[in-house]
Motif scaffolding. Structure first.
Motif, PDB file in Angstrom:
ATOM      1  N   THR A  62      28.713 -67.198  79.259  1.00 63.28           N
ATOM      2  CA  THR A  62      27.995 -68.150  78.416  1.00 63.28           C
ATOM      3  C   THR A  62      26.981 -67.367  77.592  1.00 63.28           C
ATOM      4  O   THR A  62      26.628 -66.228  77.945  1.00 63.28           O
ATOM      5  N   PRO A  63      26.499 -67.954  76.509  1.00 68.14           N
ATOM      6  CA  PRO A  63      25.494 -67.248  75.709  1.00 68.14           C
ATOM      7  C   PRO A  63      24.277 -66.825  76.539  1.00 68.14           C
ATOM      8  O   PRO A  63      23.704 -65.762  76.310  1.00 68.14           O
ATOM      9  N   ARG A  64      23.911 -67.624  77.510  1.00 67.14           N
ATOM     10  CA  ARG A  64      22.746 -67.293  78.345  1.00 67.14           C
ATOM     11  C   ARG A  64      23.008 -66.071  79.228  1.00 67.14           C
ATOM     12  O   ARG A  64      22.126 -65.262  79.456  1.00 67.14           O
ATOM     13  N   ASP A  65      24.227 -65.940  79.746  1.00 66.74           N
ATOM     14  CA  ASP A  65      24.576 -64.806  80.610  1.00 66.74           C
ATOM     15  C   ASP A  65      24.889 -63.546  79.806  1.00 66.74           C
ATOM     16  O   ASP A  65      24.707 -62.439  80.277  1.00 66.74           O
ATOM     17  N   ARG A  66      25.390 -63.736  78.590  1.00 62.60           N
ATOM     18  CA  ARG A  66      25.904 -62.624  77.790  1.00 62.60           C
ATOM     19  C   ARG A  66      24.878 -61.515  77.569  1.00 62.60           C
ATOM     20  O   ARG A  66      25.206 -60.332  77.662  1.00 62.60           O
ATOM     21  N   GLY A  67      23.651 -61.874  77.295  1.00 64.05           N
ATOM     22  CA  GLY A  67      22.621 -60.865  77.038  1.00 64.05           C
ATOM     23  C   GLY A  67      22.447 -59.897  78.193  1.00 64.05           C
ATOM     24  O   GLY A  67      22.375 -58.686  77.992  1.00 64.05           O
TER      25      GLY A  67
END
Length: 78
Positions: A62-67
């Motif tokens: 997810t965008p939140r995990d990607r970083g």
């Protein structure tokens, strides 16, 4: 509970825990983020085996995990 355990494993930089941490990368959300963070804390050469697993989960993060996943890959030289 898993998040706290992963945080402790990262804090103590225990390379022998890398296989168990890699297994946790399959769980989305806070567990995946903390597993990636723990691997980044362990760093090279201990977390070298995690590179392939991180690359495998990257497309489905997810965008939140990607970083955090990307940051860990950077720390591990990818």
């Amino acid at each position: 509970m898993k998040v706290r355990i992963l945080a402790n494993l990262g804090h103590f930089q225990d390379a022998s825990a890398v296989p168990a941490i890699i297994e946790q990368l399959t769980i989305e959300g806070p567990v995946r983020r903390e597993a990636a963070k723990a691997l980044a804390s362990i760093g090279l050469p201990g977390a070298e085996p995690a590179k392939a697993a991180l690359m495998r989960v990257l497309p489905e993060t997810t965008p939140r995990d990607r970083g955090q996943v990307i940051w860990t890959l950077v720390v591990l030289g990818e």
